[in-house]
Each structure stands twice: as structure tokens, then as C-alpha cells.
Write a protein that holds these residues in place. Structure first.
Motif, PDB file in Angstrom:
ATOM      1  N   ASN A 188      42.081 -43.226  24.502  1.00 47.58           N
ATOM      2  CA  ASN A 188      40.783 -42.861  24.796  1.00 47.58           C
ATOM      3  C   ASN A 188      40.579 -42.129  26.147  1.00 47.58           C
ATOM      4  N   SER A 189      39.167 -41.938  26.332  1.00 49.25           N
ATOM      5  CA  SER A 189      39.071 -41.442  27.641  1.00 49.25           C
ATOM      6  C   SER A 189      38.948 -42.580  28.889  1.00 49.25           C
ATOM      7  N   ASN A 190      39.091 -43.804  28.507  1.00 51.52           N
ATOM      8  CA  ASN A 190      39.063 -44.779  29.667  1.00 51.52           C
ATOM      9  C   ASN A 190      40.501 -45.205  29.902  1.00 51.52           C
ATOM     10  N   GLU A 191      41.621 -44.709  29.342  1.00 52.92           N
ATOM     11  CA  GLU A 191      42.862 -45.124  29.511  1.00 52.92           C
ATOM     12  C   GLU A 191      43.423 -44.255  30.434  1.00 52.92           C
ATOM     13  N   GLU A 192      44.377 -44.468  31.261  1.00 55.34           N
ATOM     14  CA  GLU A 192      45.166 -43.777  32.249  1.00 55.34           C
ATOM     15  C   GLU A 192      46.049 -42.974  31.251  1.00 55.34           C
ATOM     16  N   PRO A 193      46.896 -41.964  31.984  1.00 53.64           N
ATOM     17  CA  PRO A 193      47.654 -41.154  31.314  1.00 53.64           C
ATOM     18  C   PRO A 193      48.998 -41.909  30.911  1.00 53.64           C
ATOM     19  N   LEU A 194      49.659 -41.696  30.014  1.00 51.99           N
ATOM     20  CA  LEU A 194      50.631 -42.298  29.650  1.00 51.99           C
ATOM     21  C   LEU A 194      51.821 -42.025  30.600  1.00 51.99           C
ATOM     22  N   TYR A 195      52.723 -43.040  30.759  1.00 51.43           N
ATOM     23  CA  TYR A 195      53.947 -43.018  31.816  1.00 51.43           C
ATOM     24  C   TYR A 195      55.000 -43.402  31.085  1.00 51.43           C
ATOM     25  N   ILE A 196      56.015 -42.608  30.935  1.00 50.76           N
ATOM     26  CA  ILE A 196      57.064 -42.958  30.374  1.00 50.76           C
ATOM     27  C   ILE A 196      58.499 -42.635  31.285  1.00 50.76           C
ATOM     28  N   PRO A 197      59.189 -43.933  31.573  1.00 47.89           N
ATOM     29  CA  PRO A 197      60.335 -43.742  32.770  1.00 47.89           C
ATOM     30  C   PRO A 197      61.320 -42.675  32.128  1.00 47.89           C
ATOM     31  N   THR A 198      61.878 -41.932  33.111  1.00 50.19           N
ATOM     32  CA  THR A 198      62.830 -40.929  32.891  1.00 50.19           C
ATOM     33  C   THR A 198      63.865 -41.215  33.677  1.00 50.19           C
ATOM     34  N   GLU A 199      65.310 -40.878  33.090  1.00 50.26           N
ATOM     35  CA  GLU A 199      66.407 -40.849  33.829  1.00 50.26           C
ATOM     36  C   GLU A 199      66.811 -39.438  34.306  1.00 50.26           C
ATOM     37  N   ASP A 200      65.826 -38.662  34.219  1.00 52.36           N
ATOM     38  CA  ASP A 200      65.841 -37.246  34.814  1.00 52.36           C
ATOM     39  C   ASP A 200      65.550 -37.232  36.363  1.00 52.36           C
ATOM     40  N   PRO A 201      66.305 -37.048  37.217  1.00 52.31           N
ATOM     41  CA  PRO A 201      65.986 -37.253  38.627  1.00 52.31           C
ATOM     42  C   PRO A 201      64.886 -36.520  39.172  1.00 52.31           C
ATOM     43  N   VAL A 202      63.770 -36.855  39.838  1.00 50.68           N
ATOM     44  CA  VAL A 202      62.848 -36.010  40.273  1.00 50.68           C
ATOM     45  C   VAL A 202      63.220 -34.989  41.613  1.00 50.68           C
ATOM     46  N   GLU A 203      64.246 -35.611  42.128  1.00 52.37           N
ATOM     47  CA  GLU A 203      64.954 -34.782  43.215  1.00 52.37           C
ATOM     48  C   GLU A 203      65.788 -33.575  42.492  1.00 52.37           C
ATOM     49  N   ARG A 204      65.766 -33.444  41.358  1.00 53.15           N
ATOM     50  CA  ARG A 204      66.666 -32.482  40.746  1.00 53.15           C
ATOM     51  C   ARG A 204      66.267 -30.866  41.377  1.00 53.15           C
ATOM     52  N   ARG A 205      67.288 -30.268  41.962  1.00 53.16           N
ATOM     53  CA  ARG A 205      66.861 -29.010  42.362  1.00 53.16           C
ATOM     54  C   ARG A 205      66.783 -27.989  41.304  1.00 53.16           C
TER      55      ARG A 205
ATOM     56  N   HIS B 297      32.116 -42.353   8.902  1.00 55.82           N
ATOM     57  CA  HIS B 297      32.442 -43.903   9.221  1.00 55.82           C
ATOM     58  C   HIS B 297      33.717 -44.270   9.894  1.00 55.82           C
ATOM     59  N   LEU B 298      34.678 -43.588   9.518  1.00 51.58           N
ATOM     60  CA  LEU B 298      36.124 -43.798  10.097  1.00 51.58           C
ATOM     61  C   LEU B 298      35.907 -43.404  11.576  1.00 51.58           C
ATOM     62  N   ILE B 299      35.334 -42.068  11.894  1.00 52.55           N
ATOM     63  CA  ILE B 299      35.383 -41.532  13.142  1.00 52.55           C
ATOM     64  C   ILE B 299      34.632 -42.313  14.091  1.00 52.55           C
ATOM     65  N   GLU B 300      33.569 -42.978  13.446  1.00 52.79           N
ATOM     66  CA  GLU B 300      32.615 -43.697  14.381  1.00 52.79           C
ATOM     67  C   GLU B 300      33.450 -45.070  14.787  1.00 52.79           C
ATOM     68  N   MET B 301      34.293 -45.566  13.694  1.00 50.01           N
ATOM     69  CA  MET B 301      35.337 -46.743  14.106  1.00 50.01           C
ATOM     70  C   MET B 301      36.294 -46.503  15.266  1.00 50.01           C
ATOM     71  N   ALA B 302      36.894 -45.192  15.239  1.00 51.90           N
ATOM     72  CA  ALA B 302      37.826 -44.955  16.101  1.00 51.90           C
ATOM     73  C   ALA B 302      37.051 -44.433  17.382  1.00 51.90           C
ATOM     74  N   VAL B 303      35.921 -44.024  17.716  1.00 52.30           N
ATOM     75  CA  VAL B 303      35.135 -44.299  18.895  1.00 52.30           C
ATOM     76  C   VAL B 303      34.905 -45.542  19.299  1.00 52.30           C
ATOM     77  N   ARG B 304      34.570 -46.565  18.451  1.00 55.19           N
ATOM     78  CA  ARG B 304      34.122 -47.831  18.914  1.00 55.19           C
ATOM     79  C   ARG B 304      35.221 -48.798  19.350  1.00 55.19           C
ATOM     80  N   TYR B 305      36.332 -48.353  18.746  1.00 56.95           N
ATOM     81  CA  TYR B 305      37.744 -49.151  19.145  1.00 56.95           C
ATOM     82  C   TYR B 305      38.690 -48.383  19.873  1.00 56.95           C
ATOM     83  N   GLY B 306      38.229 -47.161  20.288  1.00 54.28           N
ATOM     84  CA  GLY B 306      39.022 -46.568  21.283  1.00 54.28           C
ATOM     85  C   GLY B 306      40.535 -46.108  20.934  1.00 54.28           C
ATOM     86  N   ALA B 307      40.662 -45.394  19.696  1.00 55.96           N
ATOM     87  CA  ALA B 307      42.137 -44.857  19.199  1.00 55.96           C
ATOM     88  C   ALA B 307      41.798 -43.496  18.669  1.00 55.96           C
TER      89      ALA B 307
END
Length: 520
Positions: free
Chosen positions: A251-268, A114-124
Motif C-alpha cells: 500500500n501507499s504507506n509502506e516503504e519499497p521492498l528490499y530483497i538482499p542480493t548477492e550481486d555486488p553493487v560495485e560490479r563494473r 465491497h472487496l476493493i473497499e476491504m483491500a483499501v481498508r486493510y492495505g493490501a
């Protein structure tokens, strides 16, 4: 005479107090003496403070066999409910070993399903804390039926919401199939799981084996591949579970998580010049490449001790959650064997189900040769990688570092299987096979006529390497999008992610189908 509100509330509090202690204080203390946490302490460690809300705690079993009608305990040995992890909603069930050894009875299994079915229903996401002796013998086929309901719920949730099993004690018999149906198994070193215990194994085969030798964490982390993450203790297991969740959408309908970083993307990444030898046969640890590319050097590896010639796990690049798949030249030269095939394919399919971009680092001489591998089905198992990558519609970025030979080149996220962006380092060698092997096939007869066959082979090997075993011919043909400086790998991947994250794949002109049939 009707009862007052105070009387009614006192009655409710009394029932609730009895339900909370499960099998009783003496059994709780016995659990702690074994070095195991009480089930409600576990929930407090896993979830955000004061976030857990228990449901269906008043349910009890319906069995009357073997004196069960005289022993009814609220909750029936499993706590279910919902709470939060880092503020995000999750559904949780936790088996209570103090109640009938955490065994799965009719009601116990119904509650979890029942709990797993709830998780599917509410997307968590759903998290299961396992500590159970298996199916409840006293309830007979009813316990098997409820286990089946649990398995069916696991399957229906698969690919819809993330499912994580945390193994904290025994998990025996048919009950062990539930964790196997979930996406990830986090296992403490004191836990064990198996289909048949040591006594049955001895009776059936005559082999004496301990619980640890048969189904301990080390066995499942190194041999069977059932355990994805192993923790020294329960506190560490919960911390790792929380970290794992931090990379995953709810859930499968959400976009991947984005967490801003202070690590510069241009770091060599100038350190890579020293990490990766230019000689294709010299080993190196690909994880040094992965942590160099990842934000803040953070990489959560999955199944690190299983099929070690392949590396899979989660990282962030420029704030984006990504899946990493890599060959490991430090282990068997990065060759792909049966176990590595299964490890890669399953991980790629999980990432595709939950919209996580796949970053592939390639350095492999090919699929593992040998009679055992052929007879064990390397063809069908290797085909799983091809199927997984070709079927995946998420953004796919591939970096060819050195060796990319034969079918393994195709399998490891090649352009032909749908890679969106393919980069190659100047050290890349892309060919049907390694130069040494190729020239011995191509020039075997001619070499026999030469006065110095070894020198002849060496000359032809250099010629083959100059023509084929480099990234430039592949780039000319469009199979490689860019040949890059290894030090710019982080920047190139992060920049590509910002664009390919908008990818929307549509199957135009393909006959509608229910689903594809993965090789098994």
C-alpha cells in the motif's frame, strides 16, 4: 423437531458443493474445451497453496425479469476473497464465465466493490481476474448501477493499494472501464476487450472487423496501450502477475521492498563501452544498459510494445525495488512523442504514489516534431511528463548518457524538476538543441557570406559541441552532480539509493490544495 449438528453440517456442505461448481459441470467442461481454465483452477495457480478464503459465496441476484427468478446460482458469477502471494496478503475477485457468462449484475458488482473497499481498508493489493460478457442485460439499470459502484471503488483505491487486472477472456462494454482504472492490465493472447463489439461497429460505421482486430491483446499491447503485459497463456499470466507484485509495496504507506542480493553493487559495467556508441546519432538498445545496472540482470518491462521510444519497468538495484524510465535510442532515436509522453507520465505517477524511487536514463533529441504531433496535442501530452516528475516526491536519480536537448532534457527528470542526484557520462550532450541545428540557426546569415558554407558549419558545430554539448558546463553550473565512468553506473546508483531512500519531502510555504490538475 430440531435438526442435529450432523444434519445441519450436511446441509451446509450440500449448499457449498452447489456453489463451487457455479454454472454446472457441463459448462466447466465447455470452458476447458475452449482452452480456458476453470475459475477455481485460476485462483489455485495465482495464489499460494491453500491460502484462499472465499467470502460472500452465498449471495444471489435479486432480479425477477426474463425468468431470472427461476435461475439463481450461489455467488452470482464472481468469486471474491483473500489469500497470499509469496506469503503477502492480497484480495482477489474472479469472474466465473460459467454463470451468466460472467456478466455483471447488481450483486456481482456489489461484491467486487465491497472487496476493493476491504483491500483499501486493510492495505493490501487487489487482483481482478476478468472473464465477462459485460453488463447483465436482464437486470437493466441495476447492472449499470453496480458497474458504477465498481468504478467508484477502483478510483478510491487508486494510489492507495496496487490494482492489477488479469484479462482471461472477453471484457465488453462499460465493464472494460474497470481494468482501465486499475494500475496494470495483464492480458492473455486469447482475451479481448472493447467498448462496442464488431456487430455494433459494423452497424454504426459500416466497417467489418474481427474480435481480435478490434480489441485483441496485440491491438491493446501495440496500438491502444491498454495492455501493460501480454502473456502467451494463463499460467504465464499468473506467473507474471506474481512477479509484478514482488516489486510493489502492499500500500501507499509502506516503504519499497528490499530483497538482499548477492550481486555486488560495485560490479563494473565494462560492457557498456561496447554497448553505447560515443557518436550521439548511432542507435543502441537502452535495455542493455538497464539489465546491466539491475540486480542479476532482471528487468520487468511494462508496455514493451507500446510507444517503444520510451522504456519503463521495474528492477532492483542493491536490493532496492526501483522504477526505471529510459529513452530508447534504438527506436526513433529516443524521441518523445504523444504516446511516449503518456506512457512515461502515468508510470512516474504510479511510482510516486507507492514510494518507489525513480531511476531515469536520458538519451533523447527532444519531443517529436510534425504537424500530426502538434495537432494531436504534443504540448499538453508532453506537459504530463513535466507535471509527473515535478510533482513526484520520491527519490529521483537521473543518468544522462548522451543526448539531452531542449524541453526533453528538462522533462526527463532534470535537476530543475527535483532530481536528487544527477549523473552524466562523458558522452553526455546537454544543450538547447543539437549542435548541427543550433549552428544553422546561429550562423545562417554569416554562412551565406563564406566561400565554403559547409566547412564553416562544420567548424562552428565542433566549437558549439566543445562549449555546450558536453556535461562539464552543466556540472560547473551545478545542474549535474557528478560526471562518471559509465562502468561505475551501477555502483553510483546503488550508493545514492542508500542515502536518498531516507528522503522526506515537505511542501513548505505552499498554499494548501486538494490536488494538482494534470494536463490531459
Amino acid at each position: 423437531m430440531s435438526k442435529s449438528h450432523e444434519d445441519l453440517l450436511n446441509e451446509l456442505r450440500g449448499i457449498r458443493d452447489r456453489s463451487v461448481i457455479g454454472g454446472g459441470q457441463d459448462k466447466i467442461e465447455a470452458q476447458r474445451k475452449k482452452g480456458k481454465l476453470w475459475v477455481r483452477d485460476r485462483l489455485n495457480l495465482l495464489l499460494d497453496k491453500d491460502s484462499f478464503q472465499e467470502i460472500q459465496w452465498l449471495r444471489t441476484h435479486r432480479s425477477t425479469f426474463f425468468g431470472m427468478d427461476k435461475v439463481k446460482i450461489y455467488g452470482d458469477g464472481v468469486i471474491i476473497g483473500y489469500g497470499r502471494v509469496d506469503g503477502r496478503p492480497v484480495f482477489v475477485y474472479a469472474q466465473d464465465f460459467t454463470v451468466f457468462g460472467g456478466s455483471i449484475g447488481e450483486v456481482h458488482g456489489e461484491k467486487i466493490a465491497h472487496l476493493i473497499e476491504m483491500a483499501v481498508r486493510y492495505g493490501a493489493p487487489v487482483i481482478g481476474l476478468y472473464d465477462s460478457g459485460g453488463a447483465r442485460i436482464q437486470e437493466g439499470v441495476a447492472s449499470l448501477h453496480s458497474s458504477g459502484l465498481l468504478f467508484a471503488a477502483n478510483v478510491k483505491a487508486s494510489g492507495v493499494v496496487p490494482q492489477i487486472a488479469v484479462m482471461l477472456g472477453p471484457c465488453a462494454g462499460a465493464a472494460s472501464y474497470s481494468p482501465a482504472l486499475m494500475d496494470f492490465v495483464v492480458m492473455v493472447k486469447q482475451a479481448y476487450m472493447f467498448i462496442t463489439g464488431p456487430e455494433v461497429v459494423k452497424a454504426a460505421t459500416g466497417v467489418e472487423v474481427t474480435f481480435e482486430e478490434l480489441g485483441g491483446a496485440h491491438v491493446h499491447a501495440t496500438k491502444s496501450g491498454v495492455a501493460h503485459i501480454v502473456a502467451d497463456d494463463e499460467q504465464t499470466a499468473f506467473a507474471l502477475t506474481r512477479k509484478l507484485l514482488s516489486y510493489l509495496p502492499s500500500n501507499s504507506n509502506e516503504e519499497p521492498l528490499y530483497i538482499p542480493t548477492e550481486d555486488p553493487v560495485e560490479r563494473r559495467l565494462d560492457n557498456l563501452y561496447a554497448v553505447v556508441p560515443t557518436d550521439p546519432v548511432k542507435p543502441f538498445d537502452v535495455k542493455e544498459v538497464v539489465v546491466s545496472v539491475a540486480d542479476n540482470g532482471e528487468f520487468l518491462e511494462i508496455q514493451p510494445e507500446f510507444a517503444k521510444s520510451a522504456v519503463v519497468g521495474f528492477a532492483r538495484v542493491g536490493g532496492h525495488s526501483v522504477c526505471v524510465v529510459a529513452n530508447q535510442p534504438a527506436e526513433k532515436g529516443g524521441v518523445i512523442d504523444i504516446d511516449a509522453s503518456n506512457k512515461i507520465a502515468r508510470f512516474v505517477r504510479f511510482c510516486d504514489a507507492f514510494n518507489l524511487p525513480i531511476i531515469t536514463f536520458v538519451d533523447t533529441p527532444g519531443f517529436m516534431p510534425g504537424v500530426d504531433q502538434e495537432h494531436g496535442g504534443i504540448i499538453r501530452h508532453g506537459a504530463k511528463i513535466l507535471h509527473a516528475y515535478a510533482d513526484a516526491t520520491v527519490p529521483k536519480i537521473t543518468v544522462i548518457m548522451r543526448k539531452a536537448y531542449g524541453g526533453a532534457y528538462i522533462a526527463m527528470g532534470s535537476k530543475s524538476l527535483g532530481a536528487d542526484i544527477t549523473y552524466a557520462w562523458p558522452t553526455a550532450e546537454i544543450a538547447v538543441m543539437g549542435p548541427e541545428s543550433a549552428v544553422r540557426i546561429l550562423y545562417r546569415k554569416e554562412a551565406e557570406t563564406r566561400p565554403d558554407p559547409a566547412k564553416f558549419y562544420e567548424e562552428k558545430t565542433q566549437e558549439y559541441r566543445r562549449i555546450f554539448a558536453n556535461p562539464y558546463l552543466s556540472a560547473e553550473l551545478g545542474y549535474v552532480d557528478d560526471v562518471i565512468d559509465p562502468a561505475e553506473t551501477r555502483f553510483k546508483i546503488a550508493t545514492a539509493l542508500d542515502f536518498v531512500k531516507r528522503k522526506r519531502e515537505e511542501y513548505v510555504g505552499i498554499v494548501p490544495k486538494k490536488h494538482s490538475n494534470i494536463p490531459l
